[in-house]
Design an enzyme around this catalytic site. Structure first.
Site, PDB file in Angstrom:
ATOM      1  N   GLY A 236     -23.549  27.601 -62.319  1.00  0.00           N
ATOM      2  CA  GLY A 236     -24.209  26.386 -61.832  1.00  0.00           C
ATOM      3  C   GLY A 236     -25.537  26.161 -62.533  1.00  0.00           C
TER       4      GLY A 236
ATOM      5  CG  ASP B  55     -13.223  30.332 -53.056  1.00  0.00           C
ATOM      6  OD1 ASP B  55     -14.377  30.551 -52.639  1.00  0.00           O
ATOM      7  OD2 ASP B  55     -12.422  29.568 -52.482  1.00  0.00           O
TER       8      ASP B  55
ATOM      9  CB  SER C  65     -23.880  26.793 -51.787  1.00  0.00           C
ATOM     10  OG  SER C  65     -23.819  25.684 -50.898  1.00  0.00           O
TER      11      SER C  65
ATOM     12  CE  LYS D  22     -27.539  27.241 -49.466  1.00  0.00           C
ATOM     13  NZ  LYS D  22     -27.276  28.270 -50.469  1.00  0.00           N
TER      14      LYS D  22
ATOM     15  CE1 TYR E 293     -26.770  23.591 -49.826  1.00  0.00           C
ATOM     16  CE2 TYR E 293     -28.740  22.556 -48.940  1.00  0.00           C
ATOM     17  CZ  TYR E 293     -28.124  23.347 -49.891  1.00  0.00           C
ATOM     18  OH  TYR E 293     -28.876  23.891 -50.912  1.00  0.00           O
TER      19      TYR E 293
ATOM     20  N   GLY F 154     -19.976  23.751 -60.703  1.00  0.00           N
ATOM     21  CA  GLY F 154     -20.582  24.289 -61.923  1.00  0.00           C
ATOM     22  C   GLY F 154     -19.687  24.041 -63.124  1.00  0.00           C
TER      23      GLY F 154
HETATM   24  N1  NAD Z   1     -31.291  22.977 -57.114  1.00  0.00           N
HETATM   25  C1  NAD Z   1     -32.079  22.942 -56.055  1.00  0.00           C
HETATM   26  O1  NAD Z   1     -33.066  22.192 -56.027  1.00  0.00           O
HETATM   27  C2  NAD Z   1     -31.806  23.860 -54.882  1.00  0.00           C
HETATM   28  C3  NAD Z   1     -32.656  23.755 -53.770  1.00  0.00           C
HETATM   29  C4  NAD Z   1     -32.433  24.605 -52.689  1.00  0.00           C
HETATM   30  C5  NAD Z   1     -31.416  25.532 -52.719  1.00  0.00           C
HETATM   31  N2  NAD Z   1     -30.603  25.615 -53.797  1.00  0.00           N
HETATM   32  C6  NAD Z   1     -29.518  26.605 -53.753  1.00  0.00           C
HETATM   33  O2  NAD Z   1     -29.395  27.254 -54.999  1.00  0.00           O
HETATM   34  C7  NAD Z   1     -28.010  27.536 -55.274  1.00  0.00           C
HETATM   35  C8  NAD Z   1     -27.623  26.930 -56.618  1.00  0.00           C
HETATM   36  O3  NAD Z   1     -27.824  25.517 -56.584  1.00  0.00           O
HETATM   37  P1  NAD Z   1     -27.644  24.612 -57.886  1.00  0.00           P
HETATM   38  O4  NAD Z   1     -28.612  23.501 -57.786  1.00  0.00           O
HETATM   39  O5  NAD Z   1     -27.613  25.487 -59.071  1.00  0.00           O
HETATM   40  O6  NAD Z   1     -26.208  23.993 -57.605  1.00  0.00           O
HETATM   41  P2  NAD Z   1     -24.890  23.969 -58.543  1.00  0.00           P
HETATM   42  O7  NAD Z   1     -23.896  23.134 -57.829  1.00  0.00           O
HETATM   43  O8  NAD Z   1     -25.265  23.594 -59.934  1.00  0.00           O
HETATM   44  O9  NAD Z   1     -24.474  25.491 -58.546  1.00  0.00           O
HETATM   45  C9  NAD Z   1     -23.719  26.071 -57.528  1.00  0.00           C
HETATM   46  C10 NAD Z   1     -22.652  26.929 -58.177  1.00  0.00           C
HETATM   47  O10 NAD Z   1     -21.893  27.580 -57.145  1.00  0.00           O
HETATM   48  C11 NAD Z   1     -20.523  27.514 -57.476  1.00  0.00           C
HETATM   49  N3  NAD Z   1     -19.740  27.645 -56.233  1.00  0.00           N
HETATM   50  C12 NAD Z   1     -19.751  26.830 -55.151  1.00  0.00           C
HETATM   51  N4  NAD Z   1     -18.892  27.304 -54.214  1.00  0.00           N
HETATM   52  C13 NAD Z   1     -18.369  28.457 -54.711  1.00  0.00           C
HETATM   53  C14 NAD Z   1     -17.433  29.405 -54.209  1.00  0.00           C
HETATM   54  N5  NAD Z   1     -16.854  29.282 -53.010  1.00  0.00           N
HETATM   55  N6  NAD Z   1     -17.119  30.476 -54.988  1.00  0.00           N
HETATM   56  C15 NAD Z   1     -17.694  30.636 -56.214  1.00  0.00           C
HETATM   57  N7  NAD Z   1     -18.580  29.753 -56.741  1.00  0.00           N
HETATM   58  C16 NAD Z   1     -18.908  28.679 -55.984  1.00  0.00           C
HETATM   59  C17 NAD Z   1     -20.362  26.164 -58.152  1.00  0.00           C
HETATM   60  O11 NAD Z   1     -19.202  26.037 -58.921  1.00  0.00           O
HETATM   61  C18 NAD Z   1     -21.640  26.107 -58.991  1.00  0.00           C
HETATM   62  O12 NAD Z   1     -21.466  26.698 -60.256  1.00  0.00           O
HETATM   63  C19 NAD Z   1     -27.220  26.966 -54.111  1.00  0.00           C
HETATM   64  O13 NAD Z   1     -26.938  28.007 -53.202  1.00  0.00           O
HETATM   65  C20 NAD Z   1     -28.168  25.974 -53.491  1.00  0.00           C
HETATM   66  O14 NAD Z   1     -27.930  25.825 -52.123  1.00  0.00           O
HETATM   67  C21 NAD Z   1     -30.769  24.785 -54.871  1.00  0.00           C
END
Ligand code: NAD
Length: 315
Positions: free
Chosen positions: A13, A59, A78, A152, A148, A39
């Site tokens: 991701g 997964d 996530s 969390k 969501y 991702g």
């Molecule tokens: N980007 C932000 O501003 C932000 C803010 C707060 C929290 N977060 C947290 O950081 C983490 C990453 O966020 P991001 O922005 O990189 O999002 P993203 O969607 O780019 O990355 C999430 C990754 O998780 C993978 N994924 C989802 N469900 C899955 C599963 N069941 N099994 C395996 N892989 C799975 C997706 O394919 C993806 O690659 C998340 O947990 C998100 O809640 C991000």
């Protein structure tokens, strides 16, 4: 000394792939587990040939095993943007419950440190400003964002339960809005939205009257904060984010002025339960991790805009 191994869920991701880069660059071995629901393998394609990097299509909401020793488990899987988690509501709840449980069990079996990506969303539409880690939040448990937010909150509870019951080293980082290269252009969050609109010469969309506030952290700053927490003795929860606060309208004006002074700003209705204000109190991260963000918004946006301009047509 043998290299330490990090298992990271969500490693393909946006944030996960930047963490993989940092970890490989700092002498760790990395196993990235991802089912690619939001991702992309493009995010880690440059690591494919690195002998210290392994990708597992998995997964993590389903039980799985990892061979060999693991020193750190990072749970970043996530769907993260409102567009993504509303498109995948059940999968979001599963990865934030079963997924968390499976990664905690792996950390327990391997005697590894566990760190989970929590979020400023656990504060909901906050009644306290700025948000300190001691604030319990104001979340609508049945609203559209609850899939969501509550997943969390459950994950945080699970990390602390494992800490109490099994005496494990579990850590929680509460991430505030982060932006940078490798975000999805259509993920609906304000930074890629405005960049998409600028690159397509379209009006900038502001929801509500634009007086709601957000603070934006550049991804390199975030990665520094998270890795400091990972390697520290503290468990958190720790807020990591940039405390410089903008109204969405101020942010739209800043982007318009710099990139397309002729762009119009159009107003659309505010989505339900959209938080009115968000700003991290980062006193704890400053004190315990000696961390604070260093990349000014103007520089971070310029770097992100460059990246999107080069990669846009591949998305
Ligand atoms: N980007 C932000 O501003 C932000 C803010 C707060 C929290 N977060 C947290 O950081 C983490 C990453 O966020 P991001 O922005 O990189 O999002 P993203 O969607 O780019 O990355 C999430 C990754 O998780 C993978 N994924 C989802 N469900 C899955 C599963 N069941 N099994 C395996 N892989 C799975 C997706 O394919 C993806 O690659 C998340 O947990 C998100 O809640 C991000």
């Amino acid at each position: 000394m043998p290299k330490k191994t990090v298992l990271i869920s969500g490693g393909a991701g946006f944030l996960g792939s930047h963490l993989c880069d940092w970890l490989i660059g700092h002498g760790f071995k990395v196993i990235a587990a991802d089912n690619l629901i939001t991702g992309s393998l493009r995010n880690v394609a440059h690591l494919k040939k690195n002998k210290d990097f392994k990708f597992m299509k998995q997964d993590v909401s389903k039980p799985f095993k990892v061979a060999g020793s693991v020193d750190y488990v990072m749970h970043f899987a996530s769907p993260a943007s409102p567009v993504d988690y509303m498109e995948h509501p059940i999968a979001t709840m599963l990865v934030g419950s079963y997924g968390t449980h499976h990664l905690l069990e792996i950390a327990r079996a391997k005697k590894a440190v566990f760190l989970m990506a929590s979020t400023s969303e656990i504060y909901g539409d906050p009644l306290v400003h700025p948000q300190k880690e001691s604030y319990w939040g104001n979340v609508n448990s049945i609203g559209p964002r609850s899939i969501y937010d509550e997943a969390k909150r459950y994950s945080e509870a699970a990390a602390f339960a494992y800490r109490r019951v099994y005496n494990m080293d579990t850590k929680v980082v509460r991430i505030f809005n982060t932006y940078g290269p490798r975000m999805q252009i259509k993920d609906g969050r304000v930074v890629p939205n405005f960049i998409d609109q600028i690159l397509n010469n379209q009006p900038l969309t502001v929801y509500g009257n634009g007086q709601q506030t957000r603070s934006f952290c550049y991804v390199d700053d975030l990665v520094n904060g998270i890795t400091k927490l990972l390697l520290s003795k503290i468990s958190g929860p720790v807020n990591i984010g940039n405390p410089r606060e903008f109204t969405i309208l101020e942010f739209a004006e800043l982007i318009r002025k710099k990139y397309n002074p002729k762009a119009k700003i159009v107003f659309k209705p505010l989505p339900q339960d959209d938080p009115k204000q968000r700003k991290p109190d980062i006193t704890l991260a400053r004190k315990e991790l000696n961390w604070e963000p260093t990349v000014p918004l103007e520089d971070g946006i310029a770097r992100t805009m460059d990246w999107f301009a080069k990669n846009y047509f591949q998305k």
